[in-house]
Structures are given as C-alpha cells and as structure tokens.
Write a protein that holds these residues in place. Structure first.
Motif, PDB file in Angstrom:
ATOM      1  N   VAL A 157       0.823  -1.308  -0.052  1.00 21.66           N
ATOM      2  CA  VAL A 157       0.003  -0.134   0.105  1.00 21.66           C
ATOM      3  C   VAL A 157       0.927   1.137  -0.015  1.00 21.66           C
ATOM      4  N   ASP A 158       0.497   2.310  -0.715  1.00 22.03           N
ATOM      5  CA  ASP A 158       1.110   3.666  -0.905  1.00 22.03           C
ATOM      6  C   ASP A 158       1.060   4.710   0.292  1.00 22.03           C
ATOM      7  N   GLY A 159      -0.166   4.342   1.181  1.00 25.16           N
ATOM      8  CA  GLY A 159      -0.305   5.335   2.316  1.00 25.16           C
ATOM      9  C   GLY A 159      -1.011   6.549   1.657  1.00 25.16           C
ATOM     10  N   SER A 160      -1.369   6.500   0.593  1.00 27.13           N
ATOM     11  CA  SER A 160      -2.420   7.653  -0.010  1.00 27.13           C
ATOM     12  C   SER A 160      -3.785   7.539   0.643  1.00 27.13           C
ATOM     13  N   PRO A 161      -4.393   8.800   0.717  1.00 31.75           N
ATOM     14  CA  PRO A 161      -5.650   8.716   1.284  1.00 31.75           C
ATOM     15  C   PRO A 161      -6.758   8.115   0.244  1.00 31.75           C
ATOM     16  N   VAL A 162      -7.794   7.380   0.892  1.00 36.54           N
ATOM     17  CA  VAL A 162      -8.462   6.556   0.236  1.00 36.54           C
ATOM     18  C   VAL A 162      -9.659   7.523  -0.454  1.00 36.54           C
ATOM     19  N   PRO A 163      -9.985   7.499  -1.464  1.00 29.24           N
ATOM     20  CA  PRO A 163     -11.014   8.201  -2.076  1.00 29.24           C
ATOM     21  C   PRO A 163     -12.505   7.956  -1.502  1.00 29.24           C
ATOM     22  N   ALA A 164     -13.036   9.085  -1.141  1.00 27.53           N
ATOM     23  CA  ALA A 164     -14.540   8.847  -0.706  1.00 27.53           C
ATOM     24  C   ALA A 164     -15.309   7.608  -1.452  1.00 27.53           C
ATOM     25  N   GLY A 165     -15.108   7.500  -2.606  1.00 32.01           N
ATOM     26  CA  GLY A 165     -15.983   6.371  -3.440  1.00 32.01           C
ATOM     27  C   GLY A 165     -15.580   5.223  -3.094  1.00 32.01           C
ATOM     28  N   LEU A 166     -14.185   4.681  -2.492  1.00 32.67           N
ATOM     29  CA  LEU A 166     -13.497   3.631  -2.204  1.00 32.67           C
ATOM     30  C   LEU A 166     -13.736   3.221  -0.793  1.00 32.67           C
ATOM     31  N   VAL A 167     -14.224   3.901   0.091  1.00 29.37           N
ATOM     32  CA  VAL A 167     -14.005   4.030   1.504  1.00 29.37           C
ATOM     33  C   VAL A 167     -14.826   2.716   2.075  1.00 29.37           C
ATOM     34  N   ASP A 168     -16.069   2.286   1.350  1.00 27.93           N
ATOM     35  CA  ASP A 168     -16.742   1.367   1.518  1.00 27.93           C
ATOM     36  C   ASP A 168     -16.105  -0.271   1.285  1.00 27.93           C
ATOM     37  N   LEU A 169     -15.292   0.170   0.188  1.00 22.21           N
ATOM     38  CA  LEU A 169     -14.420  -1.198  -0.255  1.00 22.21           C
ATOM     39  C   LEU A 169     -13.467  -1.451   0.939  1.00 22.21           C
ATOM     40  N   ALA A 170     -12.824  -0.270   0.994  1.00 18.77           N
ATOM     41  CA  ALA A 170     -11.570  -0.572   1.860  1.00 18.77           C
ATOM     42  C   ALA A 170     -12.155  -0.980   3.260  1.00 18.77           C
ATOM     43  N   THR A 171     -13.464  -0.449   3.815  1.00 20.80           N
ATOM     44  CA  THR A 171     -14.019  -1.166   5.046  1.00 20.80           C
ATOM     45  C   THR A 171     -14.168  -2.553   4.758  1.00 20.80           C
ATOM     46  N   ARG A 172     -14.850  -3.024   3.651  1.00 23.52           N
ATOM     47  CA  ARG A 172     -15.141  -4.438   3.408  1.00 23.52           C
ATOM     48  C   ARG A 172     -13.826  -5.357   3.486  1.00 23.52           C
ATOM     49  N   ALA A 173     -12.569  -4.795   2.783  1.00 25.37           N
ATOM     50  CA  ALA A 173     -11.514  -5.375   2.890  1.00 25.37           C
ATOM     51  C   ALA A 173     -10.835  -5.599   4.275  1.00 25.37           C
ATOM     52  N   ALA A 174     -10.828  -4.465   5.062  1.00 24.93           N
ATOM     53  CA  ALA A 174     -10.465  -4.770   6.399  1.00 24.93           C
ATOM     54  C   ALA A 174     -11.313  -5.787   7.109  1.00 24.93           C
ATOM     55  N   ALA A 175     -12.673  -5.663   6.987  1.00 28.71           N
ATOM     56  CA  ALA A 175     -13.552  -6.544   7.923  1.00 28.71           C
ATOM     57  C   ALA A 175     -13.337  -8.072   7.486  1.00 28.71           C
ATOM     58  N   GLU A 176     -12.960  -8.348   5.790  1.00 25.86           N
ATOM     59  CA  GLU A 176     -12.768  -9.633   5.503  1.00 25.86           C
ATOM     60  C   GLU A 176     -11.436 -10.114   5.774  1.00 25.86           C
ATOM     61  N   CYS A 177     -10.451  -9.482   5.864  1.00 29.44           N
ATOM     62  CA  CYS A 177      -9.087  -9.956   6.195  1.00 29.44           C
ATOM     63  C   CYS A 177      -9.009 -11.131   7.041  1.00 29.44           C
TER      64      CYS A 177
END
Length: 76
Positions: free
Chosen positions: A42-62
């Motif tokens: 991961v590059d550490g750049s901010p997650v765009p608002a449109g991808l926050v739901d997918l990022a949340t799902r990725a964290a939950a499913e790890c």
C-alpha cells in the motif's frame, strides 16, 4: 484566521500478522497491489470517498486482521 481540519482514511497493513491471502488486493485493487510473494503493498495515500466502503469491507474480511483503516487528520 480559520484553520480547516481535513480527515482522510488511509489503509495500513500489519506485515507481521499478514499471511498473504490477497483478499485486500481483490477487493481494493485501486490501493493495494501484491508483491512477488503475494503480500500487499500500500502506498499510504488517502482513500477516495468512493472507495471507503470497499476499503472497510477489505479490512473486515481480512482473515488475519492485518489490513487496517486509519483516520488521519491534518490542518490546512
């Protein structure tokens, strides 16, 4: 003079906990790539608002809970 506060979401990976399942890269390929062994980069750049739901799902499913979201606040 007013100071605006900006809150951003960034992804972080715990390299010790990660077992390279790759779910994070499947769910969030815009922010996660895999190295030659299958571990996330991961590059550490901010997650765009449109991808926050997918990022949340990725964290939950790890399966190892190695993929994290963190709020970063900066003042502008």
């Amino acid at each position: 003079m007013s100071t605006a506060t900006h809150v951003a979401i960034r992804v972080r990976v715990d390299p010790v906990a990660c077992d390279a399942y790759g779910y994070c890269a499947e769910l969030l390929p815009e922010r996660v790539s895999l190295d030659e062994w299958g571990y996330p980069i991961v590059d550490g750049s901010p997650v765009p608002a449109g991808l926050v739901d997918l990022a949340t799902r990725a964290a939950a499913e790890c399966p190892r809970r190695a993929f994290h979201l963190e709020r970063v606040t900066d003042r502008r």
